[in-house]
Scaffold this active site. Structure first.
Site, PDB file in Angstrom:
ATOM      1  N   SER A 142      68.759  46.326  33.963  1.00  0.00           N
ATOM      2  CA  SER A 142      67.992  45.842  32.808  1.00  0.00           C
ATOM      3  C   SER A 142      68.191  44.342  32.710  1.00  0.00           C
ATOM      4  CB  SER A 142      68.518  46.526  31.542  1.00  0.00           C
ATOM      5  OG  SER A 142      68.067  45.890  30.365  1.00  0.00           O
ATOM      6  N   TYR A 155      75.448  49.563  25.812  1.00  0.00           N
ATOM      7  CA  TYR A 155      74.379  49.430  26.802  1.00  0.00           C
ATOM      8  C   TYR A 155      74.581  48.176  27.647  1.00  0.00           C
ATOM      9  CZ  TYR A 155      69.595  49.557  28.665  1.00  0.00           C
ATOM     10  OH  TYR A 155      68.502  49.621  29.490  1.00  0.00           O
TER      11      TYR A 155
END
Length: 260
Positions: A142, A155
């Protein structure tokens, strides 16, 4: 800003006939797009997802097979058939909270799914890849593997860990014909992002279009969500012969998000 999904044709010429692939989180979103794209190139695809019915549906489309597995369970992950030529570690989830209020179990859960499970799968796959002298490991990271955002400690730290692990595998696998890379998308049009849009809209008291434009795409130069097929096409390229020299890399697919 483009409101509707955009269709993209296959442009990468890659023949994966005779190759096998394992895609986690393959029941929807990016994972589904990757499973279908690799199958279209000729690979036999194993679709892994906690939602076994979703996995079966994608496997039926891909002509592959489905495995219903909770990646937070190390024993279940260890039972997977990881003797494959291609691993796409895609499964992920999100939880948003300030660090002092972040539940310890949720932090651990995200790390089990997004760090420990990829480690266990790759650990099992590498001897098979080494024996064949060829392997492709693509970790769907990401922009948050490269940058941080507040309230996403689990995350962001998990994606950063995945980045480091990917680079180690690249160094170890190079002599055996194995590459390992990260693909780093910004916001992709997936169920995970759609739920975030709804949550943000409710939290801020604004419309969902405003959430996309003013919050999610604020840092991006290209003002639209990424389509899962765009990520899958980059994954296909990383499995192609011209990409054999790309390893240990993190490839931003973010519309200029990390250029800021």
């Amino acid at each position: 800003m483009t409101a509707e999904p955009v269709a993209f044709p296959h442009v990468v010429q890659v023949d994966l006939t005779g190759r096998t692939a394992l895609v986690t989180g393959g029941g929807s979103g990016i994972g589904r797009a990757c499973a279908l794209r690799l199958a279209a190139a000729g690979a036999a695809v194993q679709v892994v997802d906690r939602n076994v019915e979703a996995a079966k549906a994608v496997a039926a489309e891909a002509g592959g097979r489905a495995e219903g597995v909770d990646l937070a369970d190390p024993d279940a992950v260890d039972r997977l058939d990881a003797e494959v030529d291609i691993v796409v570690n895609n499964a992920g989830l999100q939880y948003v909270a300030p660090v002092p209020e972040f539940p310890v179990e949720r932090f651990s859960h995200l790390h089990r799914v997004m760090v420990e499970a990829p480690f266990l799968i790759v650990r099992k796959a590498l001897p098979y890849m080494y024996a064949r002298g060829w392997g492709r490991i693509v970790n769907i990271s990401s922009v948050h593997g490269l940058r941080a955002s507040a309230y996403k400690s689990a995350y962001v730290s998990a994606k950063h860990a995945l980045e480091g692990f990917s680079k180690v595998v690249a160094l170890e696998g190079a002599a055996h014909g194995v590459t390992a890379n990260c693909v780093n998308p910004a916001y992709v049009r997936t169920a995970l992002v759609e739920s975030q849009i709804a949550d943000q809209a409710a939290r801020h008291g604004i419309g969902e279009d405003e959430v996309i434009e003013k919050i999610m795409l604020a840092r991006a130069a290209i003002k639209r969500l990424i389509e899962p097929e765009e990520v899958a096409e980059l994954v296909a390229y990383l499995c192609s012969p011209p990409a054999a020299f790309i390893t240990g890399s993190s490839i931003a697919l973010d519309g200029g998000w990390t250029a800021n």
